[in-house]
Design an enzyme around this catalytic site. Sequence first.
Site, short mmCIF file in Angstrom:
data_model
loop_
_atom_site.label_atom_id
_atom_site.label_comp_id
_atom_site.label_asym_id
_atom_site.label_seq_id
_atom_site.Cartn_x
_atom_site.Cartn_y
_atom_site.Cartn_z
N LYS A 1 -11.30 0.76 -27.29
CA LYS A 1 -10.27 1.72 -27.71
C LYS A 1 -9.77 2.53 -26.52
O LYS A 1 -8.57 2.65 -26.30
CB LYS A 1 -10.84 2.67 -28.77
CG LYS A 1 -9.93 3.86 -29.05
CD LYS A 1 -10.52 4.85 -30.03
CE LYS A 1 -11.30 5.99 -29.44
NZ LYS A 1 -10.55 7.09 -28.82
N ASN A 2 -10.71 3.10 -25.76
CA ASN A 2 -10.29 4.05 -24.73
C ASN A 2 -9.59 3.39 -23.55
O ASN A 2 -8.98 4.08 -22.73
CB ASN A 2 -11.49 4.91 -24.28
CG ASN A 2 -11.88 5.89 -25.38
OD1 ASN A 2 -11.15 6.06 -26.36
ND2 ASN A 2 -13.02 6.53 -25.22
N CYS B 1 -9.50 14.02 -31.90
CA CYS B 1 -10.67 14.57 -32.61
C CYS B 1 -10.89 16.03 -32.24
O CYS B 1 -10.68 16.43 -31.09
CB CYS B 1 -11.93 13.79 -32.23
SG CYS B 1 -12.04 12.19 -33.00
N ARG C 1 -10.18 20.93 -25.56
CA ARG C 1 -9.41 19.82 -24.99
C ARG C 1 -8.14 20.26 -24.25
O ARG C 1 -7.03 19.81 -24.57
CB ARG C 1 -9.09 18.76 -26.06
CG ARG C 1 -10.34 18.31 -26.81
CD ARG C 1 -10.13 17.04 -27.60
NE ARG C 1 -10.27 15.84 -26.78
CZ ARG C 1 -10.29 14.61 -27.26
NH1 ARG C 1 -10.16 14.39 -28.54
NH2 ARG C 1 -10.42 13.57 -26.46
N PRO C 2 -8.29 21.13 -23.26
CA PRO C 2 -7.11 21.52 -22.47
C PRO C 2 -6.60 20.34 -21.63
O PRO C 2 -7.33 19.36 -21.44
CB PRO C 2 -7.65 22.62 -21.56
CG PRO C 2 -9.11 22.35 -21.44
CD PRO C 2 -9.53 21.71 -22.73
N ASP D 1 -5.02 21.07 -18.52
CA ASP D 1 -4.64 21.72 -17.27
C ASP D 1 -4.86 20.82 -16.04
O ASP D 1 -4.07 20.88 -15.09
CB ASP D 1 -5.42 23.04 -17.10
CG ASP D 1 -6.92 22.82 -17.15
OD1 ASP D 1 -7.40 22.19 -18.12
OD2 ASP D 1 -7.62 23.23 -16.21
N ASP E 1 -19.75 9.73 -26.02
CA ASP E 1 -19.28 9.08 -27.24
C ASP E 1 -20.37 8.30 -27.96
O ASP E 1 -20.16 7.81 -29.08
CB ASP E 1 -18.09 8.15 -26.91
CG ASP E 1 -16.92 8.93 -26.35
OD1 ASP E 1 -16.80 10.13 -26.66
OD2 ASP E 1 -16.13 8.35 -25.57
N ILE F 1 -20.32 17.50 -22.34
CA ILE F 1 -18.88 17.29 -22.10
C ILE F 1 -18.02 18.08 -23.09
O ILE F 1 -17.05 18.73 -22.71
CB ILE F 1 -18.50 15.79 -22.20
CG1 ILE F 1 -19.47 14.92 -21.40
CG2 ILE F 1 -17.04 15.56 -21.79
CD1 ILE F 1 -19.35 14.94 -19.92
N ARG G 1 -9.81 5.21 -36.77
CA ARG G 1 -9.04 5.36 -35.53
C ARG G 1 -9.67 4.55 -34.40
O ARG G 1 -8.98 4.18 -33.45
CB ARG G 1 -9.00 6.83 -35.10
CG ARG G 1 -8.06 7.68 -35.91
CD ARG G 1 -7.83 9.02 -35.23
NE ARG G 1 -7.97 8.86 -33.80
CZ ARG G 1 -8.74 9.62 -33.03
NH1 ARG G 1 -9.42 10.61 -33.52
NH2 ARG G 1 -8.81 9.39 -31.73
C1 EPZ Z 1 -11.81 10.54 -22.97
O1 EPZ Z 1 -11.27 11.79 -23.41
C2 EPZ Z 1 -12.09 9.76 -24.22
N1 EPZ Z 1 -10.87 9.63 -24.98
C3 EPZ Z 1 -13.14 10.49 -25.05
O2 EPZ Z 1 -13.49 9.65 -26.11
C4 EPZ Z 1 -14.39 10.71 -24.21
O3 EPZ Z 1 -15.31 11.50 -24.94
C5 EPZ Z 1 -14.04 11.43 -22.90
O4 EPZ Z 1 -12.99 10.71 -22.21
C6 EPZ Z 1 -15.22 11.58 -21.97
O5 EPZ Z 1 -15.77 10.32 -21.69
C7 EPZ Z 1 -9.97 8.71 -24.65
O6 EPZ Z 1 -10.15 7.94 -23.72
C8 EPZ Z 1 -8.75 8.63 -25.48
P1 EPZ Z 1 -11.89 14.13 -20.32
P2 EPZ Z 1 -10.53 12.74 -22.40
O7 EPZ Z 1 -10.55 14.50 -19.83
O8 EPZ Z 1 -9.85 11.92 -21.38
C9 EPZ Z 1 -12.39 18.92 -19.89
C10 EPZ Z 1 -13.92 9.03 -28.31
O9 EPZ Z 1 -14.77 9.42 -29.14
N2 EPZ Z 1 -10.97 18.89 -19.45
O10 EPZ Z 1 -12.75 13.26 -19.46
O11 EPZ Z 1 -9.73 13.70 -23.21
C11 EPZ Z 1 -12.48 18.61 -21.39
O12 EPZ Z 1 -12.26 19.77 -22.17
C12 EPZ Z 1 -13.17 10.04 -27.45
O13 EPZ Z 1 -13.63 7.84 -28.12
C13 EPZ Z 1 -10.37 20.06 -19.04
O14 EPZ Z 1 -10.99 21.12 -19.02
O15 EPZ Z 1 -11.78 13.46 -21.76
C14 EPZ Z 1 -13.89 18.06 -21.49
O16 EPZ Z 1 -14.81 19.12 -21.55
C15 EPZ Z 1 -13.48 11.44 -27.82
N3 EPZ Z 1 -9.06 20.01 -18.64
C16 EPZ Z 1 -14.08 17.32 -20.16
O17 EPZ Z 1 -13.10 17.87 -19.27
C17 EPZ Z 1 -8.35 18.84 -18.64
O18 EPZ Z 1 -7.18 18.87 -18.24
C18 EPZ Z 1 -13.92 15.80 -20.23
O19 EPZ Z 1 -12.64 15.48 -20.68
C19 EPZ Z 1 -8.97 17.66 -19.06
C20 EPZ Z 1 -10.29 17.70 -19.47
#
Ligand code: EPZ
Length: 417
Positions: free
Chosen positions: A22-23, A116, A121-122, A124, A304, A326, A396
């Site tokens: 999926k991802n 989800c 989920r910012p 920035d 995940d 995370i 999903r």
């Molecule tokens: C991806 O989310 C996956 N989603 C998530 O899988 C997965 O849990 C995550 O990576 C971590 O492996 C998809 O690929 C669609 P991140 P993503 O940006 O990209 C913080 C599932 O169940 N952060 O690596 O959104 C954030 O809040 C889903 O399949 C910021 O602060 O994750 C989090 O604490 C759920 N600012 C951490 O970083 C930002 O701009 C990791 O987020 C971006 C992220």
Amino acid sequence: MKQMIIKGGNTLSGTISIGGAKNSAVALIPAAVLANGISTIKNVPNISDRDALIDILELLNCQVTLNNDELVIDTTNLNNKLIKEEYSNRLRASYYFMGALLGREKYVEIYIPGGCNIGARPIDIHLDGFKALGATIKTEGNKYILSADKLIGTDIYLRFQSVGATINLMFASVYAEGKTTIHNAAQEVEIINIAEFLNNMGAKITGAGTNEITIEGIKELNGATISVVPDRLEAGTYIILGALAGDNLKITNIIPEHLEALTTKLKEIGTHITISKDAITLSKTSKLKPINIKTLVYPGFPTDIGQPMSVLLTQCDGTSLFEETIWENRMGHVPSLNKMGANITVSGMNAIIKGPTKLKGCEVVATDLRGGAALVIAGLIAEGETIITDVEHILRGYENITEKLTSVGAKIELKEI
Ligand code: EPZ
């Protein structure tokens, strides 16, 4: 609205074949708009996130043909329109159109993404990276307007190894002038798959899969073909189920190296596990040792798989600790597990799990994708009937979940309510 009804307690034998990740798929599909022409994505999972992204491509006037697990996307007549909120908020990955359209068109108007409810989920880190490349960002309520006269390659340091930001910045920088280096990049295997797709289109990306990715900007990308890497998270979910209810349950079509963080822990627990080139076979073990799990960025233990894993910990003989690092809100499944009979105490992002506890079927609610998957596992090992509501979260990300589980002996069905 749908419900999932599970009659628990059956032993599961046979083979479950894993689909595309999926991802990875949710980034490969938006990536197609970076090329001018026809791209083919193979091994695309049959999940509702796929359909939500196809709807966005069609909104942008791309021609999309889906034939089983093969998606053909023709971007020749792309019309770069506003991506309305009812499209963007159906899933998180809609935000990959930010990087992809900014990269190709130097302009994108899109509403905030959905996804989800597992934390704030910012975005920035994505936006800071776009700005570093020369983009201007305006917001109007929930709408983002990203634009640039031109994008210029630069050094970008991510303050966290964000998966989404790493991918979005690869997209935004493929057409930038000169060289972009993403430092502290995420290293997830899906990122290698996405870089390979872009390179097949003609991009010049090196270092994907390491924490430093370099992108040499180019002038043109052509349509290309890619196959989605196997879904290590879908696989991980069924592997955990095999450890709890399997009798030689075989999970195939996987890359075992992608699952080492999980299999190492399963061995520590005392699970009977056999690993071959592209499959893992498991049988239920009577006595399981308690362990501590701490979720980390790849190659650490995947966040995940943390929620499904917490169900296994309820069956270990003693006290286990599950630490999530995370997402701030990844314990949404715990009240449901406790209602089923588990003994889990949550404190912030940590949970103390005392086992073994007998689980009993009852009505529970899927609060998010992986939390929902955890409840499916719990329902399958529980005594009696479990009814899971809000299963749309599960659909999903898990293709044909009831069919796959029924084929190995589970009693599980989806009911429209
Ligand atoms: C991806 O989310 C996956 N989603 C998530 O899988 C997965 O849990 C995550 O990576 C971590 O492996 C998809 O690929 C669609 P991140 P993503 O940006 O990209 C913080 C599932 O169940 N952060 O690596 O959104 C954030 O809040 C889903 O399949 C910021 O602060 O994750 C989090 O604490 C759920 N600012 C951490 O970083 C930002 O701009 C990791 O987020 C971006 C992220």
